[in-house]
Design a protein around this motif. Sequence first.
Motif, PDB file in Angstrom:
ATOM      1  N   UNK A 177      36.993  -8.022  -6.511  1.00 24.85           N
ATOM      2  CA  UNK A 177      36.254  -9.442  -6.737  1.00 24.85           C
ATOM      3  C   UNK A 177      35.133  -8.650  -5.734  1.00 24.85           C
ATOM      4  N   UNK A 178      35.756  -8.069  -4.911  1.00 22.20           N
ATOM      5  CA  UNK A 178      34.835  -6.807  -3.999  1.00 22.20           C
ATOM      6  C   UNK A 178      33.959  -6.421  -4.722  1.00 22.20           C
ATOM      7  N   UNK A 179      34.421  -5.527  -5.996  1.00 19.85           N
ATOM      8  CA  UNK A 179      34.275  -3.952  -5.970  1.00 19.85           C
ATOM      9  C   UNK A 179      33.086  -4.659  -7.271  1.00 19.85           C
TER      10      UNK A 179
ATOM     11  N   UNK B  28      30.934   2.403 -14.489  1.00 19.36           N
ATOM     12  CA  UNK B  28      32.419   3.160 -13.628  1.00 19.36           C
ATOM     13  C   UNK B  28      33.039   1.921 -12.711  1.00 19.36           C
ATOM     14  N   UNK B  29      32.368   1.262 -11.915  1.00 19.15           N
ATOM     15  CA  UNK B  29      33.569  -0.352 -11.788  1.00 19.15           C
ATOM     16  C   UNK B  29      34.810  -0.572 -12.033  1.00 19.15           C
TER      17      UNK B  29
ATOM     18  N   UNK C 256      40.802   0.114  -7.636  1.00 17.76           N
ATOM     19  CA  UNK C 256      40.894   1.407  -6.629  1.00 17.76           C
ATOM     20  C   UNK C 256      40.922   0.373  -5.153  1.00 17.76           C
ATOM     21  N   UNK C 257      39.698  -0.029  -5.094  1.00 15.33           N
ATOM     22  CA  UNK C 257      39.824  -1.457  -4.147  1.00 15.33           C
ATOM     23  C   UNK C 257      40.590  -1.959  -4.200  1.00 15.33           C
ATOM     24  N   UNK C 258      41.336  -2.422  -4.980  1.00 11.30           N
ATOM     25  CA  UNK C 258      42.412  -3.768  -5.201  1.00 11.30           C
ATOM     26  C   UNK C 258      43.570  -2.893  -4.691  1.00 11.30           C
TER      27      UNK C 258
END
Length: 494
Positions: free
Chosen positions: A384-386, A404-405, A412-414
């Motif tokens: 969710x942040x990304x 891209x996101x 990758x953020x998770x």
Amino acid sequence: MAAATSPRPRWDSAIAPILRPLVRAYLFGYASAAGPRLLTLVLQHAARRRRDSKQTTTARDTPPAEPFLPALQRILLGPLGAQSFPAFCAALVGGTTFLELPLRSFFDRHAGNISAVARRRLSRWLASFIAAWLSLRLLQSKQTPSFTDVTAESGPDGVPQTIHYAGRTLDLTLLAVTRALDVIGGELWHRRKLRREAAGTWTRLDRAAARLADPALFALSSGLIMWTWIYLPSRLPRAYNKWISSAAAVDARLIAALQRCRDRTLLYGHDTNQAPLLGAMCADYGWPREWGDPARSVPFPCEMVHMGSGPSCEYHALARFAQSFRWALASYLPLSLLLAARSTTTSTTSRHARIRALRRAVLSAARSSAFLGAFITLFYYGVCLARTRVGPHVLGKDAAARQKIDGGYCVAAGCALCGWSILLENAGRRKDIALFVAPRALATLFPRRYGLEKQWRETLAFAASVAVVLTCFKENRGRVRGVMGGVLGFVFRE
């Protein structure tokens, strides 16, 4: 004055001392091979009895399962073969034990120019190396259907060709490699610490690095596993893949959408016939159908990731934690209570000791459940942040940036965040969990099957790693950490 009671003889006291490690290793291997399957059989049988007692239509339509007694016989007799895991454990430990003395005698006679300590270590390493090589070859000699293919093309004799693959022992090899690297890294760090403490240069940064080493290893390993679970699930063992899917409790259509964003099958701002995928999900959850159309919705709303928890990413994170905590507690609490009850069954255990053990079991289960709940929560909140909170403000809000996101950055953020939930566990368990997950993360970097002509590389890596671990254990037992150190202590105790 009461007469002193003589200590109770150990169960293996009648066995010759040189044979005791071999017998213990065989029994440990048998318990490891049969124990989990036996527990699964009992639980499945109990669940089937409860289901049959309800006399539901589903139960009557379910195909008949294997009868209990034949299944029990198969589980108990299966590990007794010559190419089984118990035989492998006995060959490894027994070979190490029997080869060490003649090798030491050989080096004492022919290598007198090196120190006695070096001769002892060399004989231990070489004995362990030879035993590990031969025992793994014994395990690898067993052929299984999952590592065998029959080609459509016939050979010179007109019979279809059978191709055998290697890789059945890869998980065992990576476990040995991981433990060897841990032993070597721990020894080098210990020597560095002694030098810096003697010189007065041991700093807070060094102490912090030592405390964060295991959490960092777990975070890196679990992040790699989660990335593989999303994008390359075939590289994970089927049971491991199934367990992660059960814990994550995610709609498979969301995973498919992320996979298609990455391989650009699903393109934001373009009609690539992908609308039915998430469109069906919108219909199931009662959302506007255009949310699932990548040509009209750039990107699909984060509320779809929340799967019914509403539009707030923070509320979704809290809901995920509560859901995951309950799911984990249902597994951890009964096991913790069972272990606590087992440790307080003696008649000499006081009531206060039983209460303390019960309190520790509940707190331990709650802590482990919070760790797993936070793991799942941080993974989803990282996504969710990304996607919503940070990513669009850094990368942009146009279709290319959104591609891209959702094409990898959000996952990758998770993956980067989830593993740090290990800090909720106590320090004693962090090392065991990190060393349990690390070889599974390494396995994602290798194919599950490969050609037999390359199997010698795996055998070499296993033999060298086992030789390092066993030699170090016999020289300094405290250097082999965690569960592995406990197992080796049981096998090689005097």
